[in-house]
Motif scaffolding. Sequence first.
Motif, PDB file in Angstrom:
ATOM      1  N   ASP A  35      23.296 -27.805 -46.307  1.00 36.60           N
ATOM      2  CA  ASP A  35      24.541 -27.019 -46.408  1.00 36.60           C
ATOM      3  C   ASP A  35      24.308 -25.540 -46.124  1.00 36.60           C
ATOM      4  OD1 ASP A  35      25.221 -29.416 -47.539  1.00 36.60           O
ATOM      5  OD2 ASP A  35      26.284 -28.578 -49.253  1.00 36.60           O
ATOM      6  N   PRO A  46      23.949 -22.772 -50.593  1.00 37.41           N
ATOM      7  CA  PRO A  46      24.917 -23.126 -51.637  1.00 37.41           C
ATOM      8  C   PRO A  46      24.382 -24.061 -52.722  1.00 37.41           C
ATOM      9  CG  PRO A  46      25.939 -23.200 -49.477  1.00 37.41           C
ATOM     10  CD  PRO A  46      24.485 -23.013 -49.245  1.00 37.41           C
ATOM     11  N   ASP A  47      23.684 -25.122 -52.313  1.00 38.34           N
ATOM     12  CA  ASP A  47      23.257 -26.084 -53.350  1.00 38.34           C
ATOM     13  C   ASP A  47      22.146 -25.515 -54.233  1.00 38.34           C
ATOM     14  OD1 ASP A  47      25.208 -27.744 -52.500  1.00 38.34           O
ATOM     15  OD2 ASP A  47      23.913 -29.302 -51.684  1.00 38.34           O
ATOM     16  N   ASP A  49      21.833 -22.460 -55.025  1.00 41.80           N
ATOM     17  CA  ASP A  49      22.486 -21.499 -55.927  1.00 41.80           C
ATOM     18  C   ASP A  49      23.297 -22.198 -57.015  1.00 41.80           C
ATOM     19  OD1 ASP A  49      21.336 -19.457 -54.552  1.00 41.80           O
ATOM     20  OD2 ASP A  49      23.077 -19.046 -53.294  1.00 41.80           O
ATOM     21  N   TRP A  65      30.777 -23.635 -58.485  1.00 40.74           N
ATOM     22  CA  TRP A  65      29.914 -22.816 -57.629  1.00 40.74           C
ATOM     23  C   TRP A  65      30.258 -21.339 -57.843  1.00 40.74           C
ATOM     24  CZ3 TRP A  65      33.240 -20.175 -54.484  1.00 40.74           C
ATOM     25  CH2 TRP A  65      34.454 -20.793 -54.153  1.00 40.74           C
ATOM     26  N   TRP A  86      36.337 -16.767 -44.584  1.00 41.10           N
ATOM     27  CA  TRP A  86      36.713 -18.089 -45.101  1.00 41.10           C
ATOM     28  C   TRP A  86      35.779 -18.611 -46.174  1.00 41.10           C
ATOM     29  CZ3 TRP A  86      32.962 -21.735 -43.972  1.00 41.10           C
ATOM     30  CH2 TRP A  86      32.100 -21.423 -42.917  1.00 41.10           C
ATOM     31  N   PHE A  87      34.569 -18.085 -46.297  1.00 42.98           N
ATOM     32  CA  PHE A  87      33.621 -18.567 -47.317  1.00 42.98           C
ATOM     33  C   PHE A  87      33.613 -17.558 -48.455  1.00 42.98           C
ATOM     34  CE2 PHE A  87      29.389 -20.200 -48.763  1.00 42.98           C
ATOM     35  CZ  PHE A  87      29.723 -21.548 -48.788  1.00 42.98           C
ATOM     36  N   ASN A  88      34.067 -17.978 -49.626  1.00 42.07           N
ATOM     37  CA  ASN A  88      34.282 -17.047 -50.742  1.00 42.07           C
ATOM     38  C   ASN A  88      32.987 -16.613 -51.417  1.00 42.07           C
ATOM     39  OD1 ASN A  88      37.299 -16.859 -50.914  1.00 42.07           O
ATOM     40  ND2 ASN A  88      36.993 -19.081 -50.899  1.00 42.07           N
ATOM     41  N   LEU A  89      32.425 -15.540 -50.936  1.00 43.37           N
ATOM     42  CA  LEU A  89      31.180 -15.020 -51.519  1.00 43.37           C
ATOM     43  C   LEU A  89      31.532 -13.866 -52.456  1.00 43.37           C
ATOM     44  CD1 LEU A  89      29.135 -15.023 -48.195  1.00 43.37           C
ATOM     45  CD2 LEU A  89      28.801 -16.582 -50.118  1.00 43.37           C
ATOM     46  N   ASP A  93      27.319 -12.899 -56.393  1.00 42.51           N
ATOM     47  CA  ASP A  93      26.725 -13.961 -55.585  1.00 42.51           C
ATOM     48  C   ASP A  93      26.067 -13.350 -54.335  1.00 42.51           C
ATOM     49  OD1 ASP A  93      26.164 -16.571 -54.841  1.00 42.51           O
ATOM     50  OD2 ASP A  93      28.107 -16.921 -53.889  1.00 42.51           O
ATOM     51  N   PHE A 148      28.648 -28.146 -41.418  1.00 37.58           N
ATOM     52  CA  PHE A 148      29.253 -28.793 -42.589  1.00 37.58           C
ATOM     53  C   PHE A 148      30.191 -27.857 -43.362  1.00 37.58           C
ATOM     54  CE2 PHE A 148      28.967 -29.626 -47.210  1.00 37.58           C
ATOM     55  CZ  PHE A 148      29.708 -30.790 -47.245  1.00 37.58           C
ATOM     56  N   GLN A 149      29.795 -26.585 -43.555  1.00 39.60           N
ATOM     57  CA  GLN A 149      30.647 -25.666 -44.325  1.00 39.60           C
ATOM     58  C   GLN A 149      31.942 -25.341 -43.568  1.00 39.60           C
ATOM     59  OE1 GLN A 149      30.106 -25.242 -47.327  1.00 39.60           O
ATOM     60  NE2 GLN A 149      27.909 -25.267 -47.686  1.00 39.60           N
ATOM     61  N   VAL A 153      34.860 -26.162 -45.865  1.00 42.67           N
ATOM     62  CA  VAL A 153      35.524 -24.996 -46.463  1.00 42.67           C
ATOM     63  C   VAL A 153      36.524 -24.362 -45.499  1.00 42.67           C
ATOM     64  CG1 VAL A 153      35.150 -22.740 -47.541  1.00 42.67           C
ATOM     65  CG2 VAL A 153      33.544 -24.605 -47.993  1.00 42.67           C
TER      66      VAL A 153
HETATM   67  N1  FO1 Z   1      33.212 -24.184 -51.679  1.00 42.82           N
HETATM   68  C1  FO1 Z   1      34.500 -24.094 -51.319  1.00 42.82           C
HETATM   69  O1  FO1 Z   1      35.207 -25.102 -51.319  1.00 42.82           O
HETATM   70  N2  FO1 Z   1      35.034 -22.883 -50.915  1.00 42.82           N
HETATM   71  C2  FO1 Z   1      34.310 -21.753 -50.881  1.00 42.82           C
HETATM   72  O2  FO1 Z   1      34.819 -20.701 -50.493  1.00 42.82           O
HETATM   73  C3  FO1 Z   1      32.939 -21.812 -51.313  1.00 42.82           C
HETATM   74  C4  FO1 Z   1      32.145 -20.691 -51.391  1.00 42.82           C
HETATM   75  C5  FO1 Z   1      30.831 -20.815 -51.896  1.00 42.82           C
HETATM   76  C6  FO1 Z   1      30.042 -19.683 -52.042  1.00 42.82           C
HETATM   77  C7  FO1 Z   1      28.749 -19.788 -52.531  1.00 42.82           C
HETATM   78  C8  FO1 Z   1      28.244 -21.026 -52.887  1.00 42.82           C
HETATM   79  O3  FO1 Z   1      26.993 -21.131 -53.356  1.00 42.82           O
HETATM   80  C9  FO1 Z   1      29.020 -22.165 -52.745  1.00 42.82           C
HETATM   81  C10 FO1 Z   1      30.318 -22.070 -52.256  1.00 42.82           C
HETATM   82  N3  FO1 Z   1      31.122 -23.199 -52.124  1.00 42.82           N
HETATM   83  C11 FO1 Z   1      32.427 -23.087 -51.703  1.00 42.82           C
HETATM   84  C12 FO1 Z   1      30.617 -24.521 -52.446  1.00 42.82           C
HETATM   85  C13 FO1 Z   1      29.928 -25.199 -51.274  1.00 42.82           C
HETATM   86  O4  FO1 Z   1      30.524 -24.995 -50.054  1.00 42.82           O
HETATM   87  C14 FO1 Z   1      29.857 -26.709 -51.435  1.00 42.82           C
HETATM   88  O5  FO1 Z   1      30.391 -27.156 -52.615  1.00 42.82           O
HETATM   89  C15 FO1 Z   1      28.471 -27.205 -51.371  1.00 42.82           C
HETATM   90  O6  FO1 Z   1      27.821 -26.783 -50.230  1.00 42.82           O
HETATM   91  C16 FO1 Z   1      28.465 -28.730 -51.440  1.00 42.82           C
HETATM   92  O7  FO1 Z   1      27.434 -29.126 -52.240  1.00 42.82           O
END
Ligand code: FO1
Length: 310
Positions: A35, A46-47, A49, A65, A86-89, A93, A148-149, A153
């Motif tokens: 991921d 992401p995983d 973290d 997350w 689009w990716f909520n950082l 974080d 995948f992201q 996402v």
């Molecule tokens: N998941 C979302 O659905 N939307 C997000 O904006 C998002 C941001 C994000 C930021 C940091 C992080 O560590 C994880 C984040 N995730 C977000 C979760 C992530 O995309 C997925 O849940 C995992 O990759 C699947 O295991």
Amino acid sequence: MITALAGGVGAAKFLLGLVRVIPEEELTVIVNTGDDIELYGLHISPDLDIITYTLAGIVDEEKGWGVKGDTFHCLEMLRKYGYEIWFNLGDRDLATHIHRTLLLKRGLKLSQATKEICKSLGVKANIIPMTDDKFETWIETDAGLMHFQEYLVKRGAKDKVLGVKYLGAETAKPADGVIEAILNSELVIICPSNPIVSIGTILSVKGVREALRATKAPKVAISPIVAGMPIKGPADKLMKGLGLEVSAYSVAYLFRDFLNIFILDYMDRNEKEEIENLGIKVILANTIMKTLEDKIGLARLVIEEALPRK
Ligand code: FO1
């Protein structure tokens, strides 16, 4: 030592219960890095973290997350500069991603950077990325091939899945300690994570599947599918896209070459016999972890079934 194979949110919930049942120092977690994505020049894992923040007690429990109480000022400013956001950082974080990226730039491997982050956040479990090499999961959809992201996402998992590609799987080597942990553990737990893009990626790394077959440790998986639906995430869409039936049985079938025990939800008791016919022992349980008591109860059950003397 106990080793767990983990994706993100589902795995983190279970591990939070597990560290109440066994000493955290005795736990090794091998985490999916398929991921991982680079955004704004930063290496996002992401995983890794999600698992680290959860064990450190700082995860945003509602989302599963990110950091509890985080703010999003940096992202808002990036939007003003014209970047896509689009990716909520969150701001806190982002500090992790800056720190990780600087450590990598200094020449540390991802596994070494992960150790540094864990030490700073007071996490005692040994968290290891599945590989230190570049590895990305890409999804083939009717709208094209995408990370995948981006599929999950950015586009909300709305595209029809036609296939899954593990980019890097042919050359990625397991990170230091991955194979040793599997071979030398007294128990290996497959967390309730997506069987395709979380556990499937870990299993695609060279030598991991062979080590799972070779280890003397019992191997226990917790079903990530309950009543034909994933607890969280797009496992159903991905499994369908690969031509698999969305069921607990399908998951057990994917692990049949190494799995000894499968924890099946009570709701799926009608699949028990079919899974047992694969040569896998089935234990019925409540696998939906809503409260801390649920998480501890499930972890205790796994330990009692697999290591009856503990
Ligand atoms: N998941 C979302 O659905 N939307 C997000 O904006 C998002 C941001 C994000 C930021 C940091 C992080 O560590 C994880 C984040 N995730 C977000 C979760 C992530 O995309 C997925 O849940 C995992 O990759 C699947 O295991």
